[in-house]
Design an enzyme around this catalytic site. Structure first.
Site, PDB file in Angstrom:
ATOM      1  N   ARG A 169      87.821 -56.759 -68.861  1.00 23.92           N
ATOM      2  CA  ARG A 169      88.308 -55.392 -68.673  1.00 23.92           C
ATOM      3  C   ARG A 169      88.448 -55.054 -67.186  1.00 23.92           C
ATOM      4  NH1 ARG A 169      87.061 -51.444 -72.641  1.00 23.92           N
ATOM      5  NH2 ARG A 169      86.268 -49.983 -71.114  1.00 23.92           N
ATOM      6  N   ARG A 173      90.970 -58.460 -57.598  1.00 26.93           N
ATOM      7  CA  ARG A 173      92.161 -58.338 -56.744  1.00 26.93           C
ATOM      8  C   ARG A 173      91.932 -58.903 -55.358  1.00 26.93           C
ATOM      9  NH1 ARG A 173      92.111 -52.519 -58.101  1.00 26.93           N
ATOM     10  NH2 ARG A 173      93.208 -52.345 -60.087  1.00 26.93           N
ATOM     11  N   ARG A 246      75.397 -49.903 -79.185  1.00 27.67           N
ATOM     12  CA  ARG A 246      74.601 -49.431 -78.063  1.00 27.67           C
ATOM     13  C   ARG A 246      74.722 -47.921 -78.019  1.00 27.67           C
ATOM     14  NH1 ARG A 246      70.626 -52.098 -76.165  1.00 27.67           N
ATOM     15  NH2 ARG A 246      70.869 -51.469 -73.979  1.00 27.67           N
ATOM     16  N   ARG A 277      74.006 -46.108 -64.425  1.00 26.61           N
ATOM     17  CA  ARG A 277      74.855 -45.457 -63.425  1.00 26.61           C
ATOM     18  C   ARG A 277      74.493 -43.984 -63.311  1.00 26.61           C
ATOM     19  NH1 ARG A 277      80.515 -46.574 -66.719  1.00 26.61           N
ATOM     20  NH2 ARG A 277      79.702 -45.903 -68.732  1.00 26.61           N
ATOM     21  N   GLU A 303      72.470 -42.327 -66.494  1.00 23.45           N
ATOM     22  CA  GLU A 303      72.817 -42.893 -67.800  1.00 23.45           C
ATOM     23  C   GLU A 303      71.893 -44.066 -68.122  1.00 23.45           C
ATOM     24  OE1 GLU A 303      77.049 -43.345 -68.205  1.00 23.45           O
ATOM     25  OE2 GLU A 303      76.801 -45.024 -69.573  1.00 23.45           O
ATOM     26  N   TYR A 351      85.866 -51.814 -79.269  1.00 25.32           N
ATOM     27  CA  TYR A 351      85.624 -51.229 -77.943  1.00 25.32           C
ATOM     28  C   TYR A 351      86.946 -50.676 -77.398  1.00 25.32           C
ATOM     29  CZ  TYR A 351      83.461 -51.225 -73.210  1.00 25.32           C
ATOM     30  OH  TYR A 351      82.950 -50.895 -71.978  1.00 25.32           O
ATOM     31  N   ASP A 353      89.535 -48.017 -75.641  1.00 19.33           N
ATOM     32  CA  ASP A 353      89.641 -46.958 -74.634  1.00 19.33           C
ATOM     33  C   ASP A 353      90.367 -45.779 -75.266  1.00 19.33           C
ATOM     34  OD1 ASP A 353      88.385 -48.285 -72.554  1.00 19.33           O
ATOM     35  OD2 ASP A 353      90.235 -49.283 -71.921  1.00 19.33           O
TER      36      ASP A 353
HETATM   37  N1  UDP Z   1      80.528 -54.332 -65.293  1.00 21.58           N
HETATM   38  C1  UDP Z   1      79.672 -54.928 -64.398  1.00 21.58           C
HETATM   39  N2  UDP Z   1      79.324 -54.273 -63.266  1.00 21.58           N
HETATM   40  C2  UDP Z   1      79.777 -53.029 -62.990  1.00 21.58           C
HETATM   41  C3  UDP Z   1      80.675 -52.418 -63.895  1.00 21.58           C
HETATM   42  C4  UDP Z   1      81.015 -53.094 -65.050  1.00 21.58           C
HETATM   43  O1  UDP Z   1      79.226 -56.043 -64.621  1.00 21.58           O
HETATM   44  O2  UDP Z   1      79.398 -52.468 -61.945  1.00 21.58           O
HETATM   45  C5  UDP Z   1      80.865 -55.073 -66.524  1.00 21.58           C
HETATM   46  C6  UDP Z   1      79.847 -54.863 -67.608  1.00 21.58           C
HETATM   47  O3  UDP Z   1      79.714 -56.073 -68.312  1.00 21.58           O
HETATM   48  C7  UDP Z   1      80.482 -53.822 -68.464  1.00 21.58           C
HETATM   49  C8  UDP Z   1      81.944 -54.209 -68.394  1.00 21.58           C
HETATM   50  O4  UDP Z   1      82.102 -54.657 -67.053  1.00 21.58           O
HETATM   51  O5  UDP Z   1      80.002 -53.863 -69.769  1.00 21.58           O
HETATM   52  C9  UDP Z   1      82.922 -53.107 -68.704  1.00 21.58           C
HETATM   53  O6  UDP Z   1      82.680 -52.017 -67.857  1.00 21.58           O
HETATM   54  P1  UDP Z   1      83.402 -50.632 -68.036  1.00 21.58           P
HETATM   55  O7  UDP Z   1      83.184 -49.874 -66.786  1.00 21.58           O
HETATM   56  O8  UDP Z   1      84.789 -50.872 -68.486  1.00 21.58           O
HETATM   57  O9  UDP Z   1      82.547 -49.989 -69.196  1.00 21.58           O
HETATM   58  P2  UDP Z   1      82.531 -48.505 -69.763  1.00 21.58           P
HETATM   59  O10 UDP Z   1      83.022 -47.600 -68.699  1.00 21.58           O
HETATM   60  O11 UDP Z   1      83.366 -48.547 -71.014  1.00 21.58           O
HETATM   61  O12 UDP Z   1      81.098 -48.275 -70.060  1.00 21.58           O
END
Ligand code: UDP
Length: 371
Positions: A169, A173, A246, A277, A303, A351, A353
């Site tokens: 996801r 870059r 989860r 976060r 969170e 999962y 969006d």
């Molecule tokens: N992820 C990570 N580090 C970060 C942010 C995301 O390893 O700082 C990984 C982690 O495995 C996570 C996945 O990327 O489950 C998808 O993150 P996303 O931000 O898309 O998750 P959401 O916002 O849906 O919780």
């Protein structure tokens, strides 16, 4: 007798309700919560649109969906650029030249690419799990500092036991671009998500605080078709077993300062910090109220991820092998239903969006209107 009963007033339910109503069908929407908008629900606190069930940033490459949501709200120009905090060291996300520069001191894309190529050598086969996928995308250093701890906190599972697609996801870059999403369109609905969903449901009958599963049999006798957006295993009273999810818990604080962290999202990527976060909600709207004035206070949400148990809100389906097998069995039952459609993150155990949820609901509504 209604043509459709829609269970759940989130984005899937609201989209289907709008489409079916506009096509002349009679629709009743119910939700067990006392508010609409599902997990995208926002409420105004201290002049700030507070994302009660976690941060939602709308982003899509689907022009149809983008045009569709514009009908219900104007969107601002918010671009998600979370910061990763690893033991007090800050890194840019997603993984881009700023991240590589901070991690390795590399300056050019060529140097960064070489560094990644060197580190990914340890993965020789096609990646089989999240850990191998992550190392093969960005190398071990970034995996250890920015991915492993965060992912294991978020999912409560070892990265070796998680599916590779989760990490795909995130963009990687070789440019200086901190935009977290590879999306043509992105923003936050001005006025909040609740207002947007209210507009989607305008003129449609909605009953709140009604638990469908408690009254399933009697309710189903009064409607022609049901669109169900709750958990598929709960619909079948967990008869084949319980799917895993989860859940997320938030510790919210109103602070009497204007700026706590200078960004909407800071990810704590080490294993030791107990939260995954911190969201500072005002930055989704640039710290201003609707008249463009600076807001004096701020709201933050820490969170915490946890394994879902009965009574919690399910947030994330766990799309690993074991749950995939069980979901496939529920899917067989679901396909035998003539009058029930399952939709959304919980109904399809996917999962999704937000934009994918809306696209799926638009598609399903079209199909339903054809028959
Ligand atoms: N992820 C990570 N580090 C970060 C942010 C995301 O390893 O700082 C990984 C982690 O495995 C996570 C996945 O990327 O489950 C998808 O993150 P996303 O931000 O898309 O998750 P959401 O916002 O849906 O919780």
């Amino acid at each position: 007798m209604y043509d459709y009963l829609i269970v759940g007033a989130g984005l899937y339910g609201a989209t289907a309700a709008r489409q079916l109503t506009d096509a002349g069908k009679t629709v009743l929407v119910i939700d067990k919560r006392n508010h609409i908008a599902g997990n995208v629900y926002t409420e105004k606190v201290e002049g700030i649109h507070f994302h009660k069930y976690g941060a939602h940033i709308f982003h899509t490459n689907n022009a149809e969906v983008w045009n569709y949501v514009q009908r219900f709200a104007p969107f601002n120009r918010f671009t998600n650029s979370p910061v990763a905090n690893y033991k007090g060291e800050l890194f840019s996300l997603p993984f881009n030249m700023y991240t590589f520069n901070k991690m390795w001191g590399v300056v050019t894309p060529e140097e960064a690419a070489l560094k990644i190529a060197e580190q990914r050598k340890e993965i020789t086969n096609r990646p089989q799990n999240l850990e191998e996928q992550a190392i093969s995308l960005v190398g071990r250093d970034i995996y250890e500092k920015l991915i492993k701890g965060y992912t294991e906190k978020q999912w409560g599972r070892d990265c070796k036991n998680l599916p590779a697609f989760i990490i795909k996801r995130l963009p990687v870059r070789l440019t200086f671009d901190n935009n977290y999403f590879d999306a043509l369109y992105q923003g936050i609905p001005v006025g909040g998500y609740t207002k947007m969903v209210e507009n989607m449901l305008s003129g449609i009958e909605v009953r709140l605080g009604v638990d469908f599963l408690e009254h399933k049999d009697e309710v189903m006798a009064q409607v022609r078709k049901v669109i169900y957006t709750g958990s598929i295993d709960a619909f079948y009273r967990f008869s084949l077993g319980t799917l895993e999810y989860r859940s997320v818990r938030f510790e919210n604080e109103i602070l009497d300062i204007p700026n706590f962290q200078g960004n909407a999202a800071v990810n704590y990527t080490d294993r030791e910090t107990p939260w995954t976060r911190i969201i500072e909600h005002k930055w989704f709207e640039f710290g201003k109220d609707e008249n463009g004035n600076d807001l004096p206070k701020t709201i933050i949400s820490k969170e915490y991820s946890s394994e879902w148990k009965s009574g919690d809100e399910p947030y994330y389906p766990i799309n690993d092998e074991k749950n995939g097998v069980l979901y496939a069995k529920y899917r067989v039952l679901a396909e035998q239903e003539k009058d029930v459609v399952f939709g959304g993150r919980l109904g399809e155990y996917k999962y999704y969006d937000m934009d994918q949820v809306i696209a799926a609901a638009l598609q399903k509504s079209r199909e339903m209107l054809k028959c």
